[in-house]
Motif scaffolding. Structure first.
Motif, mmCIF file in Angstrom:
data_model
loop_
_atom_site.group_PDB
_atom_site.id
_atom_site.type_symbol
_atom_site.label_atom_id
_atom_site.label_comp_id
_atom_site.label_asym_id
_atom_site.label_seq_id
_atom_site.Cartn_x
_atom_site.Cartn_y
_atom_site.Cartn_z
ATOM 1 N N TRP A 292 0.844 -1.207 0.000
ATOM 2 C CA TRP A 292 0.000 0.000 0.000
ATOM 3 C C TRP A 292 0.874 1.249 0.000
ATOM 4 N N GLU A 293 1.904 1.217 0.820
ATOM 5 C CA GLU A 293 2.808 2.370 0.880
ATOM 6 C C GLU A 293 3.467 2.610 -0.484
ATOM 7 N N ILE A 296 0.905 4.349 -2.678
ATOM 8 C CA ILE A 296 0.607 5.720 -2.262
ATOM 9 C C ILE A 296 1.789 6.661 -2.510
ATOM 10 N N SER A 297 3.007 6.153 -2.293
ATOM 11 C CA SER A 297 4.174 7.024 -2.472
ATOM 12 C C SER A 297 4.730 6.904 -3.886
ATOM 13 N N SER A 302 0.416 13.871 -5.075
ATOM 14 C CA SER A 302 -0.489 13.831 -3.921
ATOM 15 C C SER A 302 -1.668 14.743 -4.231
ATOM 16 N N ILE A 315 -7.378 10.173 -2.030
ATOM 17 C CA ILE A 315 -7.452 8.712 -2.117
ATOM 18 C C ILE A 315 -8.792 8.266 -1.541
ATOM 19 N N CYS A 359 -1.456 7.177 3.769
ATOM 20 C CA CYS A 359 -1.845 8.252 2.830
ATOM 21 C C CYS A 359 -1.425 9.609 3.391
ATOM 22 N N TYR A 362 2.160 10.731 3.040
ATOM 23 C CA TYR A 362 2.579 11.225 1.717
ATOM 24 C C TYR A 362 1.683 12.359 1.216
ATOM 25 N N TRP A 364 -1.449 12.817 1.020
ATOM 26 C CA TRP A 364 -2.701 12.584 0.324
ATOM 27 C C TRP A 364 -3.877 12.873 1.249
ATOM 28 N N VAL A 366 -7.526 11.945 2.350
ATOM 29 C CA VAL A 366 -8.232 10.678 2.307
ATOM 30 C C VAL A 366 -9.729 10.946 2.384
#
Ligand SMILES: [Zn+2]
Length: 520
Positions: A292-293, A296-297, A302, A315, A359, A362, A364, A366
């Motif tokens: 997942w990381e 996301i990264s 972002s 996200i 999230c 980084y 993002w 959510v």
């Protein structure tokens, strides 16, 4: 930061740009478009109503009397006499899956069927235009609340009207239907084991009914051939035109797949976008958090990445089910439950907390789908935990739907700077279903709009429809906000009704707020 080139949304800002700047540079500031003889609702702080407005570079240059606006007309200006009509800001739809508005030639839109027979007729008529073997996909409906029979179609019924085509019918998520050929092409038969977290429904004699529950959906979904890129571009272009026809100029796409991002970018870079879109990017969360990381990264972007026409809004993560599906995660046991049933969550609270935290790390934003009050508790817990690691307060994390939110949860959300994007339209043709599953008291407190405004302020709220789950028509949605009436005229929770002006504000002020927040 650049101002959004959304003429109608920037009325308020336009007021202060007007005369001063114009007087100094008459040539460069001459408007390209002027509307006169209107009833222009500026939606400024004083709710001023004026006769006319002027537009330059796609933004509001000035609003005011006919005389004042006529005085800045030059030969290049297009003058539109709107003959007393009301002019409102461009509307912002904060949660829709809007490509569905461009699919009418491509899929069977099932939202008009009121009975099983009508649903089957729609499939039959569509099948008549298809070659044998071609897939028929249906969507835009919810049989248990929409059909008089309050149930899904069976494989055998669909086979009866489309024996030579694989037929796959989506609903609002969670349940889909497939006919015999579709199951066959997906490699599913009655000996196929149920996947974890889902099932292929069987009747009493052990035969498949064609109903696919939760994760079983994927199995048939994968067998449906994808649209060509050309088809998808055309579908999105049709869709933006449909939303524009309702006065919608901006949309938040509620759960965007990578493929759709590519298509929308194609439209945006070729300057063919007519709808500003914020994307709630929805990667499927893998089991493993380091994966997942990496998602996301991984691409370095972002929230806010993009431009005026197309950008990442955040996200999207799913949490519980729906109040119209009997799966919203509730603090109280469901009224007819014999086994302490409280609804369904797609993951544990701990896992949700990890997903959100990564999230946030980084940058993002959510947005989490949460409907029931217990589901909302868990999402707020996750937001709070993320906030402790790195502040989320000025970043407008989103509770998506939050249909059964409680007053103290609104206060908690507000303290975290959380925005709530809610959809009154659920209480149009689905209110009776909510009442049936959760009882009258819960149906009355569903989408508590007036309390939301009281506790959080309009600036923390966004209106939307969750189209195609509900109709896209903003006026219908505003009607539900103002009257609390459902399709049968039954009133749910009259004390939660709001004024027409509040309804319009919910639909029209988000961009201005985003700009002042540095949302981009
Ligand atoms: Zn949605």
């Amino acid at each position: 930061m650049r101002m959004r080139a959304n003429p109608l949304v920037l009325l308020g800002a336009g007021l202060c740009l007007a005369s001063a700047a114009y007087a100094q540079q008459p040539d460069s500031r001459s408007p390209e478009l002027v509307l006169i003889n209107g009833k222009v609702l500026t939606m400024d702080g004083q709710s001023s109503v004026v006769e006319a407005l002027a537009v330059l570079d796609g933004k509001i240059l000035a609003t005011g009397s006919n005389a004042s606006i006529k005085s800045i007309i030059t030969p290049r200006t297009i003058v539109l006499d709107v003959a007393g009509k009301t002019v409102v800001p461009g509307l912002i739809e904060t949660h829709a899956h809007f490509k569905a508005a461009g699919l009418s030639e491509y899929v069977v839109i099932m939202n008009r069927a009121k009975t099983v027979a009508e649903a089957l007729d729609a499939i039959k008529a569509f099948a008549a235009r298809k070659k044998p073997g071609e897939w028929i996909v249906g969507s835009g409906w919810h049989p248990p609340s929409q059909l008089a029979e309050k149930r899904y179609l069976t494989r055998q019924e669909i086979d009866g009207v489309a024996p030579n085509n694989p037929v796959y019918l989506r609903t609002v998520g969670h349940f889909s239907m497939a006919n015999g050929l579709a199951l066959q092409m997906a490699g599913v038969d009655k000996s196929t084991p149920d996947p974890s977290g889902g099932s292929f429904e069987k009747d009493a004699s052990g035969e498949l009914t064609g109903l696919l529950v939760e994760t079983a959906i994927e199995r048939v979904e994968k067998a449906v051939p994808p649209w060509s890129e050309e088809d998808e571009v055309r579908q999105f272009k049709i869709a933006q035109g449909v939303l524009n026809s309702f006065g919608i100029t901006s949309v938040v796409e509620g759960a965007t797949e990578p493929r759709e991002i590519r298509t929308l970018q194609k439209i945006a870079v070729s300057a063919e976008a007519t709808l500003r879109a914020g994307l709630m990017f929805r990667p499927e969360p893998p089991a493993d958090m380091s994966a997942w990381e990496a998602v996301i990264s991984g691409n370095g972007a972002s929230s806010g990445f993009g431009d005026d026409w197309l950008k990442f809004a955040g996200i999207k993560i799913f949490y519980d089910g729906g109040m119209t599906l009997k799966t919203a995660l509730m603090r109280d046991v469901y009224p007819d439950s014999h086994d302490n049933y409280r609804g369904i969550a797609q993951q544990t609270p701990e896992r949700l907390t990890q997903l959100v935290s990564i999230c946030n790390r980084y940058n993002w934003r959510v947005g989490v789908h949460a409907v029931g009050d217990l589901g909302i508790d868990h999402v707020l817990d996750a937001f709070e935990a993320a906030d402790k690691e790195k502040s989320i307060r000025d970043r407008r994390f989103i509770l998506i739907h939050a249909s059964l939110i409680r007053p103290e949860q609104m206060e908690r959300a507000h303290r975290l700077g959380v925005r709530i994007d809610f959809q009154n339209a659920f209480m149009w043709d689905k209110a009776a279903t909510v009442e049936r599953f959760l009882g009258r008291t819960v149906a009355d407190r569903a989408i508590p709009t007036r309390t939301l405004i009281e506790k959080m302020g309009i600036d923390s709220l966004g209106a939307g429809t969750d189209f195609p789950v509900n109709p896209i028509n903003p006026l219908l949605n505003m009607y539900v906000m103002v009257t609390r009436k459902d399709i049968n005229g039954k009133v749910y929770g009259a004390s939660e009704a709001i004024s027409r002006e509040q309804a319009l504000r919910l639909y029209s002020t988000l961009h201005v707020r985003r700009r002042t927040e540095g949302y981009a």
